[in-house]
Design a protein around this motif. Structure first.
Motif, PDB file in Angstrom:
ATOM      1  N   UNK A  15       4.791  10.949  10.293  1.00  0.00           N
ATOM      2  CA  UNK A  15       5.862  11.942  10.171  1.00  0.00           C
ATOM      3  C   UNK A  15       6.112  12.310   8.712  1.00  0.00           C
ATOM      4  N   UNK A  16       5.839  11.379   7.798  1.00  0.00           N
ATOM      5  CA  UNK A  16       5.980  11.674   6.370  1.00  0.00           C
ATOM      6  C   UNK A  16       4.828  12.519   5.841  1.00  0.00           C
ATOM      7  N   UNK A  17       3.778  12.665   6.642  1.00  0.00           N
ATOM      8  CA  UNK A  17       2.651  13.487   6.225  1.00  0.00           C
ATOM      9  C   UNK A  17       1.406  12.712   5.855  1.00  0.00           C
ATOM     10  N   UNK A  18       1.454  11.365   5.948  1.00  0.00           N
ATOM     11  CA  UNK A  18       0.242  10.585   5.710  1.00  0.00           C
ATOM     12  C   UNK A  18      -0.741  10.833   6.848  1.00  0.00           C
ATOM     13  N   UNK A  19      -2.027  10.770   6.526  1.00  0.00           N
ATOM     14  CA  UNK A  19      -3.075  11.016   7.525  1.00  0.00           C
ATOM     15  C   UNK A  19      -3.968   9.786   7.633  1.00  0.00           C
ATOM     16  N   UNK A  23       1.409  14.946   1.196  1.00  0.00           N
ATOM     17  CA  UNK A  23       1.364  15.922   0.090  1.00  0.00           C
ATOM     18  C   UNK A  23       2.262  15.559  -1.085  1.00  0.00           C
ATOM     19  N   UNK A  24       3.445  14.995  -0.812  1.00  0.00           N
ATOM     20  CA  UNK A  24       4.374  14.686  -1.907  1.00  0.00           C
ATOM     21  C   UNK A  24       3.849  13.569  -2.805  1.00  0.00           C
ATOM     22  N   UNK A  25       2.874  12.799  -2.331  1.00  0.00           N
ATOM     23  CA  UNK A  25       2.311  11.695  -3.124  1.00  0.00           C
ATOM     24  C   UNK A  25       0.869  11.957  -3.560  1.00  0.00           C
ATOM     25  N   UNK A  26       0.318  13.116  -3.201  1.00  0.00           N
ATOM     26  CA  UNK A  26      -1.118  13.352  -3.391  1.00  0.00           C
ATOM     27  C   UNK A  26      -1.539  13.285  -4.853  1.00  0.00           C
ATOM     28  N   UNK A  29      -5.775  -1.124  -8.332  1.00  0.00           N
ATOM     29  CA  UNK A  29      -5.924  -0.685  -6.953  1.00  0.00           C
ATOM     30  C   UNK A  29      -5.700  -1.857  -6.028  1.00  0.00           C
ATOM     31  N   UNK A  30      -5.072  -1.572  -4.924  1.00  0.00           N
ATOM     32  CA  UNK A  30      -4.836  -2.635  -3.968  1.00  0.00           C
ATOM     33  C   UNK A  30      -3.641  -3.494  -4.282  1.00  0.00           C
ATOM     34  N   UNK A  31      -2.831  -3.133  -5.269  1.00  0.00           N
ATOM     35  CA  UNK A  31      -1.652  -3.927  -5.581  1.00  0.00           C
ATOM     36  C   UNK A  31      -0.609  -3.774  -4.479  1.00  0.00           C
ATOM     37  N   UNK A  32      -0.088  -4.878  -3.999  1.00  0.00           N
ATOM     38  CA  UNK A  32       0.964  -4.829  -2.989  1.00  0.00           C
ATOM     39  C   UNK A  32       2.278  -4.482  -3.669  1.00  0.00           C
ATOM     40  N   UNK A  33       2.833  -3.319  -3.324  1.00  0.00           N
ATOM     41  CA  UNK A  33       4.101  -2.948  -3.941  1.00  0.00           C
ATOM     42  C   UNK A  33       5.215  -2.870  -2.908  1.00  0.00           C
ATOM     43  N   UNK A  34       4.938  -3.217  -1.703  1.00  0.00           N
ATOM     44  CA  UNK A  34       5.964  -3.290  -0.674  1.00  0.00           C
ATOM     45  C   UNK A  34       5.658  -4.434   0.280  1.00  0.00           C
ATOM     46  N   UNK A  35       6.653  -5.288   0.502  1.00  0.00           N
ATOM     47  CA  UNK A  35       6.479  -6.394   1.438  1.00  0.00           C
ATOM     48  C   UNK A  35       7.835  -6.648   2.077  1.00  0.00           C
ATOM     49  N   UNK A  36       7.878  -6.547   3.397  1.00  0.00           N
ATOM     50  CA  UNK A  36       9.151  -6.715   4.083  1.00  0.00           C
ATOM     51  C   UNK A  36       8.904  -7.246   5.490  1.00  0.00           C
ATOM     52  N   UNK A  37       9.987  -7.685   6.126  1.00  0.00           N
ATOM     53  CA  UNK A  37       9.908  -8.273   7.465  1.00  0.00           C
ATOM     54  C   UNK A  37      10.651  -7.395   8.450  1.00  0.00           C
ATOM     55  N   UNK A  38      10.070  -7.216   9.625  1.00  0.00           N
ATOM     56  CA  UNK A  38      10.655  -6.393  10.675  1.00  0.00           C
ATOM     57  C   UNK A  38      10.833  -7.251  11.920  1.00  0.00           C
ATOM     58  N   UNK A  39      12.040  -7.259  12.481  1.00  0.00           N
ATOM     59  CA  UNK A  39      12.286  -7.959  13.743  1.00  0.00           C
ATOM     60  C   UNK A  39      11.922  -7.041  14.903  1.00  0.00           C
ATOM     61  N   UNK A  40      11.196  -7.584  15.875  1.00  0.00           N
ATOM     62  CA  UNK A  40      10.821  -6.773  17.030  1.00  0.00           C
ATOM     63  C   UNK A  40      12.057  -6.256  17.766  1.00  0.00           C
ATOM     64  N   UNK A  61      10.810   4.147   4.561  1.00  0.00           N
ATOM     65  CA  UNK A  61       9.509   4.044   3.901  1.00  0.00           C
ATOM     66  C   UNK A  61       9.415   5.013   2.727  1.00  0.00           C
ATOM     67  N   UNK A  62       9.944   6.204   2.896  1.00  0.00           N
ATOM     68  CA  UNK A  62       9.914   7.172   1.801  1.00  0.00           C
ATOM     69  C   UNK A  62      10.696   6.651   0.599  1.00  0.00           C
ATOM     70  N   UNK A  63      11.860   6.038   0.863  1.00  0.00           N
ATOM     71  CA  UNK A  63      12.671   5.497  -0.233  1.00  0.00           C
ATOM     72  C   UNK A  63      11.945   4.362  -0.938  1.00  0.00           C
ATOM     73  N   UNK A  64      11.339   3.457  -0.175  1.00  0.00           N
ATOM     74  CA  UNK A  64      10.604   2.345  -0.792  1.00  0.00           C
ATOM     75  C   UNK A  64       9.441   2.844  -1.642  1.00  0.00           C
ATOM     76  N   UNK A  65       8.695   3.819  -1.106  1.00  0.00           N
ATOM     77  CA  UNK A  65       7.555   4.345  -1.848  1.00  0.00           C
ATOM     78  C   UNK A  65       8.008   4.997  -3.153  1.00  0.00           C
ATOM     79  N   UNK A  66       9.044   5.813  -3.089  1.00  0.00           N
ATOM     80  CA  UNK A  66       9.536   6.483  -4.289  1.00  0.00           C
ATOM     81  C   UNK A  66      10.037   5.479  -5.320  1.00  0.00           C
ATOM     82  N   UNK A  67      10.801   4.469  -4.867  1.00  0.00           N
ATOM     83  CA  UNK A  67      11.332   3.471  -5.793  1.00  0.00           C
ATOM     84  C   UNK A  67      10.215   2.669  -6.443  1.00  0.00           C
ATOM     85  N   UNK A  68       9.232   2.268  -5.661  1.00  0.00           N
ATOM     86  CA  UNK A  68       8.133   1.450  -6.191  1.00  0.00           C
ATOM     87  C   UNK A  68       7.303   2.236  -7.187  1.00  0.00           C
TER      88      UNK A  68
END
Length: 261
Positions: free
Chosen positions: A154-158, A188-191, A223-234, A246-253
């Motif tokens: 939905x953010x536009x990643x393919x 597109x916003x991150x291309x 390349x390949x640096x982990x810049x986001x790591x979080x836990x999600x409860x089912x 996700x957009x906020x985390x990506x922009x902040x990182x």
């Protein structure tokens, strides 16, 4: 739905084996059900066992090179020792439990390019082990995994491709000796900032750990640096607006690294 395989084992006149799955579609932490049918050849034999192995293709890095190998990550014996007379049919039902960290192969009914997972039937007679070809299975995402993948789309990643890499992620508890990377081309916003985003799920029965990695543009960080790591409860995954999160985390990182204004 049945997915069948029939082949000759232990020589031209030896027993034959057919593995039938009730349904090849499954999810991590779920199970596959079916039966293995063994039919005697032209002479009596004593089979030591019939076993099933869950296998996938794994990339292994070695020095400056890499190669692919087949990795078994689940195994179950479906019979003990038994005698099989000429022409006799032996049916062995099974229920095969999938590990929670089982990689995904399908998303929205479409195969993830680069992924292969299957059940392999093993027959042992007189210490001679015969391993057949793979019966493919389709591993679909859990609801929590689907929510995050859908958010990226939905953010536009393919979606680009997926693979499985041998190794352990720093700071993440794994039960399997490998992890899956699901790779996306940037929205597109991150291309102009990154080449690619990779998502890694390390899933358990109650929650999953999610790792985000990037391939950068401009050489600012590895390349390949982990810049986001979080836990999600089912149980609570639906309470979050994942595209916004996700957009906020990506922009902040990326902003912290001076790559995004």
């Amino acid at each position: 739905m049945a997915f069948k395989r029939l082949r000759q084992a232990m020589g031209v006149d030896g027993p034959s084996v057919e593995t039938v799955l009730v349904n090849p579609d499954c999810r991590p932490g779920g199970h596959l059900e079916g039966r293995v049918q063994v039919v005697g050849g032209d002479h009596p034999v004593e089979l030591t066992h019939v076993a099933l192995g869950l296998v996938t293709r794994v990339e292994v890095e070695s020095g400056d090179s890499a190669y692919d190998t087949t990795q078994e990550f689940g195994r179950r014996r479906v019979t003990g020792t038994f005698r099989l007379d000429p022409g006799q049919r032996y049916d062995a039902p099974f229920r095969f439990e999938l590990p929670w960290e089982t990689p995904l192969t399908d998303l929205y009914g479409q195969p993830l390019r680069g992924m292969t997972i299957g059940l392999r039937t093993e027959l042992e007679v007189a210490r001679a082990v015969d391993q057949g070809d793979l019966d493919p299975v389709a591993v679909h995402p859990l609801p929590a995994q689907e929510r995050l993948l859908e958010a990226l789309l939905r953010l536009g990643f393919r979606f680009a491709r997926a693979d499985v890499e041998r190794g352990h992620l720093y700071g993440v508890h794994q039960t399997l000796p490998f992890y899956q990377e699901i790779e996306f081309l940037p929205a597109p916003r991150y291309a102009g900032v990154i080449n690619q985003l990779a998502v890694i799920f390390v899933t358990g029965p109650h929650r999953m750990q999610v790792v985000l990695e990037v391939d950068k543009r401009g050489g600012r960080f590895s390349a390949g640096e982990a810049f986001g790591r979080f836990t999600v409860d089912h149980a609570t995954v639906d309470r979050t607006d994942w595209p916004a999160q996700l957009d906020a985390w990506l922009r902040q990182s990326l902003h912290r690294r001076g790559l995004f204004s």
